[in-house]
Design a protein around this motif. Structure first.
Motif, PDB file in Angstrom:
ATOM      1  N   ALA A 160       1.115  -1.351  -0.001  1.00 29.09           N
ATOM      2  CA  ALA A 160       0.126  -0.633  -0.118  1.00 29.09           C
ATOM      3  C   ALA A 160       0.653   1.531  -0.330  1.00 29.09           C
ATOM      4  O   ALA A 160       0.403   2.141  -0.357  1.00 29.09           O
ATOM      5  N   TYR A 161       2.369   0.800   0.820  1.00 38.19           N
ATOM      6  CA  TYR A 161       2.753   2.531   0.439  1.00 38.19           C
ATOM      7  C   TYR A 161       4.280   2.076   1.088  1.00 38.19           C
ATOM      8  O   TYR A 161       5.134   2.117   2.441  1.00 38.19           O
ATOM      9  N   PRO A 162       4.947   1.109   0.000  1.00 40.02           N
ATOM     10  CA  PRO A 162       6.003   0.538   0.450  1.00 40.02           C
ATOM     11  C   PRO A 162       7.517   0.803   0.283  1.00 40.02           C
ATOM     12  O   PRO A 162       8.562   0.850   0.630  1.00 40.02           O
ATOM     13  N   PHE A 163       6.768   2.403   0.337  1.00 39.71           N
ATOM     14  CA  PHE A 163       8.393   3.431   0.096  1.00 39.71           C
ATOM     15  C   PHE A 163       9.201   3.037   1.169  1.00 39.71           C
ATOM     16  O   PHE A 163      10.487   3.212   0.767  1.00 39.71           O
ATOM     17  N   ASP A 164       8.917   3.592   2.110  1.00 41.28           N
ATOM     18  CA  ASP A 164       9.777   3.887   3.228  1.00 41.28           C
ATOM     19  C   ASP A 164      10.395   2.580   3.816  1.00 41.28           C
ATOM     20  O   ASP A 164      11.307   2.091   4.600  1.00 41.28           O
ATOM     21  N   THR A 165       9.413   1.638   3.978  1.00 38.17           N
ATOM     22  CA  THR A 165       9.529   0.497   4.734  1.00 38.17           C
ATOM     23  C   THR A 165      10.752  -1.271   3.147  1.00 38.17           C
ATOM     24  O   THR A 165      11.551  -1.365   4.075  1.00 38.17           O
TER      25      THR A 165
ATOM     26  N   SER B 233      10.813  -0.967  -3.806  1.00 38.09           N
ATOM     27  CA  SER B 233      10.102   0.068  -4.382  1.00 38.09           C
ATOM     28  C   SER B 233      11.003   1.361  -5.432  1.00 38.09           C
ATOM     29  O   SER B 233      10.123   0.994  -6.396  1.00 38.09           O
ATOM     30  N   TYR B 234      11.698   0.912  -5.572  1.00 37.16           N
ATOM     31  CA  TYR B 234      12.628   1.847  -6.159  1.00 37.16           C
ATOM     32  C   TYR B 234      13.352   0.735  -7.391  1.00 37.16           C
ATOM     33  O   TYR B 234      12.982   1.238  -9.020  1.00 37.16           O
TER      34      TYR B 234
ATOM     35  N   PRO C 217       2.910   5.455 -16.208  1.00 36.05           N
ATOM     36  CA  PRO C 217       3.321   4.681 -15.527  1.00 36.05           C
ATOM     37  C   PRO C 217       4.163   4.996 -14.142  1.00 36.05           C
ATOM     38  O   PRO C 217       4.294   6.154 -13.683  1.00 36.05           O
ATOM     39  N   GLY C 218       4.196   3.814 -13.085  1.00 36.07           N
ATOM     40  CA  GLY C 218       5.159   3.485 -12.058  1.00 36.07           C
ATOM     41  C   GLY C 218       4.417   2.908 -11.153  1.00 36.07           C
ATOM     42  O   GLY C 218       3.154   2.261 -10.940  1.00 36.07           O
ATOM     43  N   LEU C 219       5.146   3.147  -9.556  1.00 41.40           N
ATOM     44  CA  LEU C 219       4.521   1.955  -9.061  1.00 41.40           C
ATOM     45  C   LEU C 219       4.145   3.195  -8.073  1.00 41.40           C
ATOM     46  O   LEU C 219       4.611   4.433  -7.451  1.00 41.40           O
ATOM     47  N   LYS C 220       2.433   3.333  -7.798  1.00 45.89           N
ATOM     48  CA  LYS C 220       1.798   4.701  -6.812  1.00 45.89           C
ATOM     49  C   LYS C 220       0.886   3.888  -6.014  1.00 45.89           C
ATOM     50  O   LYS C 220       1.377   2.656  -5.626  1.00 45.89           O
TER      51      LYS C 220
END
Lengths: 339, 339
Positions: free
Chosen positions: B103-108, B113-114, B317-320
């Motif tokens: 749901a929001y993997p950017f921090d963990t 995520s990248y 496009p991308g991870l949103k």
């Protein structure tokens, strides 16, 4: 980002305050055509220190000040705001307006909407109407809640607020202080209008959910006071009108699918009425939401107009509504938070 | 639009039902690697008439079936869902997953995520993690409400639900039916996990509001029952654990700015606990929201996963995450409504 504010009445001032409190925007111009405001220092007019920025009556400053966004807080109506939107768009500026009818003008003003949309596309800018209502409580928030439903049969929502803080114009358009007979006459003559925004909220919900509305019925009834109520601008004796119970019903065929209520009166608590925003969604799941007290109208409208700036600047060109853009959010207001 | 569903457990089946009920999507394939499901007719497995579509164990069907979107409902964790996302993206398909950590993997999971983001961009598709929570109640809905605030100081939210309908796995990960000692041991050993999603919800809120979180503290405490409680899968004597009171606090410096609570237990009403979703926002205005009872988890997660399909197909496009996309909405489910 550079912002010009057009309209420096009560709402314009709230927007100016909200803008100045953010570090991320620069208020580069304020336009208001009232001769009483011309030349006044914006900071002083807000009750603070001078900002060295004066209210001007010439909208030509938009072209000169090269803003990313023009925020328009001048009127409720499409016909009145249209030339202002046009001028800002032709200066290649994005536009956010709190004119209620602009929150979703596609159904009520299809020709004007088409014109603004194509103009905005030709000039490569985005135009958005927003506010607390229409713009959030009785449309955007409802739509977002339907996002967790597989099937929606009916939506019933009610915004119960307190008109006491408002001035003379609002009291007149809501019929506060009238006799029941004067109220009926005022409604017939179009002087007592109640809430401006039901067809817009209904249109936005219906398009988002893919519903084709066959008709909308609006009703304005007097809220007749049983007790004495008073504000600095109006006195209401028992038997007189304390406000307007305005509601709208939208039908698909003969089925009522959206029911919106917005009773607005002074001092509702004097008769035990609790203010709040209430949303009921009936479908494969039922959602029953209450916000108590209601989201305060003035501050929230100023906040959402400012908070939408980055989304509007980033959005693709054209005339948009809240349902077209990413979910609203409070922009960083306290720089300490980001250290 | 053509949809492949990957994962045909309890949630996968709910999603399949929600998909089939919409006229606008075509379920063109179901992948599940469980040998028990292979070859079963999808319609019959859902308790309806046969659909002529069989569960397959070979994810190669994705390339073959040319879907617009692959919906993945296989796991809660980034590490487990990553190869599945990768496979779908490399088949040039958009992806929606209900894996909580997505749901929001950017921090963990910054590296994963990248990687997903750049892979999705190279293949021109969009990847979204969603669900009722994380994905809606304790993040998207909160963020939307801050949209009417000029300043937010603190957010406190609580989701109180009833675990009774869930099966054995959920009872074990929540510690239901354990003694308090077993509960503490289970938490230490990582077997009792409580809610999966707090760091994700906090991350999404913080990025949306521009807050830089310095630390997150999570706490899992046993809800010790005073009364006898029972479900088809578990019995809880007084003094035993009826659920897990899981909470998380996020700080900026030493200031707690987000507090999320998610007590989950069986039969909460037996001790007078009312289920519901509660959000309090403190700032220039205060917002106090209650949804009673809570938005039901299973159905709502299936609904939002399906409802987000058009936005994901349309997105860049991308991870949103949910905060990047237009507000969610129920897609037309009843064709009569549009006639």
């Amino acid at each position: 980002m550079r912002v010009v504010l057009w309209g420096f009445g009560a709402m314009g001032r709230s927007i100016a305050k909200a803008l100045i409190e953010k570090g991320s925007f620069r208020l580069v111009g304020v336009v208001d055509r009232s001769p009483l405001l011309r030349g006044r220092d914006v900071g002083e007019a807000l009750g603070g220190p001078p900002l060295g920025l004066r209210v001007e009556d010439d909208a030509g400053l938009i072209e000169r000040m090269n803003p990313d966004v023009v925020l328009i807080a001048t009127t409720s109506f499409v016909k009145d705001v249209l030339p202002q939107v046009e001028l800002a768009v032709k200066a290649h500026s994005n536009v956010i307006t709190i004119a209620e009818e602009m929150a979703y003008p596609f159904d009520t003003h299809p020709e004007e909407s088409y014109y603004i949309d194509s103009l905005a596309k030709r000039y490569g800018v985005t135009v958005l109407g927003t506010g607390v209502n229409p713009g959030f409580v009785l449309d955007t928030l409802i739509i977002a809640l339907t996002g967790v439903c597989s099937k929606v049969d009916k939506i019933v929502a009610r915004r119960v607020n307190d008109l006491s803080p408002f001035g003379k114009t609002v009291m007149e358009t809501q019929g506060v202080g009238k006799t029941p007979e004067e109220f009926e006459k005022g409604v017939k003559e179009g002087k007592i209008v109640g809430h401006i925004g039901f067809p817009q909220s209904i249109g936005m919900i219906a398009r988002s959910l893919g519903w084709k509305i066959s008709r909308i019925e609006e009703e304005r009834r007097p809220i007749i006071s049983k007790v004495y109520r008073e504000t600095p601008t109006v006195k209401v004796e028992p038997g007189m009108v304390a406000g307007c119970e305005h509601s709208a019903r939208a039908y698909v065929g003969n089925l009522c699918v959206i029911e919106l209520h917005h009773p607005q009166q002074i001092h509702p608590h004097l008769e035990g009425v609790e203010t709040g925003d209430y949303i009921e969604i009936y479908g494969d799941i039922n959602i029953n939401l209450a916000i108590r007290p209601e989201i305060p109208g003035g501050k929230a409208t100023a906040a959402i107009a400012v908070n939408m700036i980055p989304s509007v600047v980033k959005a693709e060109p054209g005339l948009k509504c809240m349902a077209d853009l990413p979910i609203p959010r409070a922009l960083l207001s306290d720089i300490k938070r980001s250290l």
